[in-house]
Design a protein around this motif. Structure first.
Motif, PDB file in Angstrom:
ATOM      1  N   PRO A 292     -10.350   1.435  10.105  1.00 42.62           N
ATOM      2  CA  PRO A 292      -9.126   1.755  10.842  1.00 42.62           C
ATOM      3  C   PRO A 292      -8.952   0.957  12.132  1.00 42.62           C
ATOM      4  O   PRO A 292      -7.826   0.593  12.482  1.00 42.62           O
ATOM      5  CB  PRO A 292      -9.265   3.251  11.123  1.00 42.62           C
ATOM      6  CG  PRO A 292     -10.150   3.761  10.053  1.00 42.62           C
ATOM      7  CD  PRO A 292     -11.140   2.657   9.816  1.00 42.62           C
ATOM      8  N   ALA A 293     -10.024   0.695  12.863  1.00 38.41           N
ATOM      9  CA  ALA A 293      -9.904  -0.046  14.125  1.00 38.41           C
ATOM     10  C   ALA A 293      -9.417  -1.468  13.873  1.00 38.41           C
ATOM     11  O   ALA A 293      -8.532  -1.979  14.572  1.00 38.41           O
ATOM     12  CB  ALA A 293     -11.239  -0.057  14.859  1.00 38.41           C
ATOM     13  N   THR A 294      -9.971  -2.110  12.850  1.00 33.54           N
ATOM     14  CA  THR A 294      -9.550  -3.467  12.500  1.00 33.54           C
ATOM     15  C   THR A 294      -8.105  -3.483  12.014  1.00 33.54           C
ATOM     16  O   THR A 294      -7.312  -4.344  12.390  1.00 33.54           O
ATOM     17  CB  THR A 294     -10.468  -4.037  11.401  1.00 33.54           C
ATOM     18  OG1 THR A 294     -11.823  -3.989  11.847  1.00 33.54           O
ATOM     19  CG2 THR A 294     -10.088  -5.471  11.063  1.00 33.54           C
ATOM     20  N   ALA A 295      -7.759  -2.498  11.178  1.00 35.48           N
ATOM     21  CA  ALA A 295      -6.399  -2.418  10.644  1.00 35.48           C
ATOM     22  C   ALA A 295      -5.383  -2.177  11.753  1.00 35.48           C
ATOM     23  O   ALA A 295      -4.303  -2.782  11.771  1.00 35.48           O
ATOM     24  CB  ALA A 295      -6.314  -1.313   9.594  1.00 35.48           C
ATOM     25  N   LEU A 296      -5.739  -1.296  12.706  1.00 43.70           N
ATOM     26  CA  LEU A 296      -4.819  -0.990  13.801  1.00 43.70           C
ATOM     27  C   LEU A 296      -4.596  -2.222  14.670  1.00 43.70           C
ATOM     28  O   LEU A 296      -3.457  -2.519  15.065  1.00 43.70           O
ATOM     29  CB  LEU A 296      -5.368   0.162  14.648  1.00 43.70           C
ATOM     30  CG  LEU A 296      -4.503   0.600  15.838  1.00 43.70           C
ATOM     31  CD1 LEU A 296      -3.130   1.060  15.363  1.00 43.70           C
ATOM     32  CD2 LEU A 296      -5.198   1.712  16.610  1.00 43.70           C
ATOM     33  N   GLU A 297      -5.668  -2.952  14.963  1.00 41.95           N
ATOM     34  CA  GLU A 297      -5.551  -4.176  15.758  1.00 41.95           C
ATOM     35  C   GLU A 297      -4.636  -5.180  15.063  1.00 41.95           C
ATOM     36  O   GLU A 297      -3.777  -5.796  15.676  1.00 41.95           O
ATOM     37  CB  GLU A 297      -6.940  -4.776  15.978  1.00 41.95           C
ATOM     38  CG  GLU A 297      -6.960  -6.004  16.866  1.00 41.95           C
ATOM     39  CD  GLU A 297      -8.366  -6.529  17.091  1.00 41.95           C
ATOM     40  OE1 GLU A 297      -8.486  -7.699  17.495  1.00 41.95           O
ATOM     41  OE2 GLU A 297      -9.335  -5.788  16.847  1.00 41.95           O
TER      42      GLU A 297
ATOM     43  N   ILE B 230       4.158   0.244 -10.259  1.00 41.56           N
ATOM     44  CA  ILE B 230       2.882   0.044  -9.579  1.00 41.56           C
ATOM     45  C   ILE B 230       3.101   0.131  -8.075  1.00 41.56           C
ATOM     46  O   ILE B 230       4.048  -0.457  -7.542  1.00 41.56           O
ATOM     47  CB  ILE B 230       2.287  -1.336  -9.946  1.00 41.56           C
ATOM     48  CG1 ILE B 230       2.071  -1.432 -11.459  1.00 41.56           C
ATOM     49  CG2 ILE B 230       0.973  -1.583  -9.188  1.00 41.56           C
ATOM     50  CD1 ILE B 230       1.752  -2.834 -11.945  1.00 41.56           C
ATOM     51  N   THR B 231       2.238   0.871  -7.387  1.00 42.42           N
ATOM     52  CA  THR B 231       2.386   1.006  -5.944  1.00 42.42           C
ATOM     53  C   THR B 231       1.116   0.570  -5.215  1.00 42.42           C
ATOM     54  O   THR B 231       0.013   0.612  -5.772  1.00 42.42           O
ATOM     55  CB  THR B 231       2.725   2.456  -5.543  1.00 42.42           C
ATOM     56  OG1 THR B 231       1.702   3.338  -6.030  1.00 42.42           O
ATOM     57  CG2 THR B 231       4.065   2.867  -6.111  1.00 42.42           C
ATOM     58  N   PHE B 232       1.307   0.161  -3.964  1.00 49.49           N
ATOM     59  CA  PHE B 232       0.205  -0.190  -3.072  1.00 49.49           C
ATOM     60  C   PHE B 232       0.258   0.752  -1.875  1.00 49.49           C
ATOM     61  O   PHE B 232       1.309   0.936  -1.271  1.00 49.49           O
ATOM     62  CB  PHE B 232       0.339  -1.640  -2.596  1.00 49.49           C
ATOM     63  CG  PHE B 232      -0.099  -2.656  -3.620  1.00 49.49           C
ATOM     64  CD1 PHE B 232      -1.306  -3.326  -3.477  1.00 49.49           C
ATOM     65  CD2 PHE B 232       0.688  -2.930  -4.725  1.00 49.49           C
ATOM     66  CE1 PHE B 232      -1.713  -4.253  -4.418  1.00 49.49           C
ATOM     67  CE2 PHE B 232       0.292  -3.854  -5.676  1.00 49.49           C
ATOM     68  CZ  PHE B 232      -0.922  -4.526  -5.525  1.00 49.49           C
ATOM     69  N   GLU B 233      -0.888   1.324  -1.538  1.00 48.73           N
ATOM     70  CA  GLU B 233      -0.975   2.281  -0.444  1.00 48.73           C
ATOM     71  C   GLU B 233      -2.134   1.928   0.478  1.00 48.73           C
ATOM     72  O   GLU B 233      -3.041   1.187   0.095  1.00 48.73           O
ATOM     73  CB  GLU B 233      -1.169   3.705  -0.988  1.00 48.73           C
ATOM     74  CG  GLU B 233      -0.027   4.226  -1.856  1.00 48.73           C
ATOM     75  CD  GLU B 233       1.184   4.676  -1.062  1.00 48.73           C
ATOM     76  OE1 GLU B 233       1.154   4.595   0.189  1.00 48.73           O
ATOM     77  OE2 GLU B 233       2.163   5.114  -1.684  1.00 48.73           O
ATOM     78  N   GLY B 234      -2.107   2.489   1.677  1.00 48.74           N
ATOM     79  CA  GLY B 234      -3.179   2.272   2.627  1.00 48.74           C
ATOM     80  C   GLY B 234      -2.679   2.484   4.040  1.00 48.74           C
ATOM     81  O   GLY B 234      -1.478   2.651   4.276  1.00 48.74           O
ATOM     82  N   ILE B 235      -3.602   2.483   4.993  1.00 48.74           N
ATOM     83  CA  ILE B 235      -3.219   2.678   6.386  1.00 48.74           C
ATOM     84  C   ILE B 235      -2.481   1.452   6.899  1.00 48.74           C
ATOM     85  O   ILE B 235      -2.476   0.395   6.267  1.00 48.74           O
ATOM     86  CB  ILE B 235      -4.451   2.991   7.267  1.00 48.74           C
ATOM     87  CG1 ILE B 235      -5.435   1.812   7.283  1.00 48.74           C
ATOM     88  CG2 ILE B 235      -5.141   4.265   6.798  1.00 48.74           C
ATOM     89  CD1 ILE B 235      -6.615   2.025   8.224  1.00 48.74           C
ATOM     90  N   ASP B 236      -1.860   1.586   8.062  1.00 51.15           N
ATOM     91  CA  ASP B 236      -1.124   0.477   8.666  1.00 51.15           C
ATOM     92  C   ASP B 236      -2.068  -0.679   8.950  1.00 51.15           C
ATOM     93  O   ASP B 236      -3.141  -0.490   9.517  1.00 51.15           O
ATOM     94  CB  ASP B 236      -0.477   0.949   9.975  1.00 51.15           C
ATOM     95  CG  ASP B 236       0.467   2.115   9.753  1.00 51.15           C
ATOM     96  OD1 ASP B 236       1.501   1.904   9.109  1.00 51.15           O
ATOM     97  OD2 ASP B 236       0.152   3.227  10.202  1.00 51.15           O
TER      98      ASP B 236
ATOM     99  N   ASP C 267     -11.660  -2.224  -1.790  1.00 43.30           N
ATOM    100  CA  ASP C 267     -12.295  -2.500  -0.492  1.00 43.30           C
ATOM    101  C   ASP C 267     -11.496  -3.576   0.232  1.00 43.30           C
ATOM    102  O   ASP C 267     -11.472  -4.734  -0.181  1.00 43.30           O
ATOM    103  CB  ASP C 267     -13.742  -2.955  -0.713  1.00 43.30           C
ATOM    104  CG  ASP C 267     -14.461  -3.292   0.592  1.00 43.30           C
ATOM    105  OD1 ASP C 267     -13.884  -3.044   1.683  1.00 43.30           O
ATOM    106  OD2 ASP C 267     -15.594  -3.804   0.522  1.00 43.30           O
ATOM    107  N   GLY C 268     -10.828  -3.184   1.321  1.00 45.23           N
ATOM    108  CA  GLY C 268      -9.995  -4.120   2.060  1.00 45.23           C
ATOM    109  C   GLY C 268     -10.724  -4.891   3.148  1.00 45.23           C
ATOM    110  O   GLY C 268     -10.114  -5.693   3.855  1.00 45.23           O
ATOM    111  N   ASN C 269     -12.028  -4.650   3.301  1.00 46.51           N
ATOM    112  CA  ASN C 269     -12.806  -5.333   4.338  1.00 46.51           C
ATOM    113  C   ASN C 269     -13.357  -6.661   3.816  1.00 46.51           C
ATOM    114  O   ASN C 269     -14.531  -6.984   4.013  1.00 46.51           O
ATOM    115  CB  ASN C 269     -13.950  -4.422   4.813  1.00 46.51           C
ATOM    116  CG  ASN C 269     -13.433  -3.137   5.420  1.00 46.51           C
ATOM    117  OD1 ASN C 269     -12.793  -3.146   6.464  1.00 46.51           O
ATOM    118  ND2 ASN C 269     -13.703  -2.011   4.757  1.00 46.51           N
TER     119      ASN C 269
END
Length: 202
Positions: free
Chosen positions: A139-144, A7-13, A186-188
């Protein structure tokens, strides 16, 4: 007897995939399953050494082609030393990132390297996860969040917001292209809400 799964987990930084992979591993352990929790790049001694090469330093330290080779070398070592032995021993393996990250980060964003990424994967890796959770978030929240960690492993965050937005679209495209394997989350939301949804797939 539970059939071992990869099992893998993926997503932006900064999307929360590392937190959710740990929580899902804990959830499965609580059910009595034998779990190996690992990560990429890394997950074996040799791959951890390569991790330092690709996640630190100047954003332009490596060409996209060199990155693909480094990530593939790390993944091959990870597969040989950690993933395949664990699965053969009947354990479920949960990995924070795997080949999908290379498909998106290098194949979809850093030059048109999709064919190279695909060929290298077929030749040197040849395995797909049984199940992949793709955590999607702003992406903005994730990058912060990612930059706030000050982990020292922020070379990809240093490419900036446009790069993270491109990554997000790459992961969304992947989720829609392979719905039989990839589950879009949904990661938000709060970490508890996300973990509760993922736990349903135990």
């Amino acid at each position: 007897m539970t059939t071992p799964r990869f099992i893998t987990f993926e997503g932006i930084d900064g999307s929360g995939k590392s937190t959710q992979s740990r929580r899902f591993a804990d959830h499965l352990r609580a059910q009595g399953q034998d779990i190996v929790l690992t990560r990429e790049p890394g997950g074996s001694p040799g791959a951890e050494e390569i991790r330092q090469l690709v996640l630190t330093g100047d954003p332009d330290r490596w060409s996209a082609e060199t990155e693909v080779l480094l990530f593939t070398a790390a993944r091959r070592d990870h597969l040989e030393k950690t993933i395949e032995p664990a699965l053969a021993a009947g354990k479920t393996v949960i990995s924070d990132r795997f080949a999908d990250s290379t498909r998106v980060y290098q194949g979809a964003t850093r030059g048109d390297l999709r064919n190279m990424v695909g060929q290298l994967h077929s030749l040197m890796i040849g395995r797909e996860p049984d199940l992949t959770f793709i955590i999607d978030m702003d992406p903005a929240t994730a990058l912060e969040r990612g930059l706030a960690r000050k982990s020292g492993e922020d070379r990809f965050e240093d490419f900036g917001l446009p790069f993270q937005e491109t990554l997000r679209h790459g992961f969304l495209a992947l989720a829609h292209a392979q719905p039989e394997r990839c589950i879009l989350i949904d990661g938000n939301r709060t970490a508890d809400q996300i973990a509760s949804e993922i736990a349903a797939y135990a």
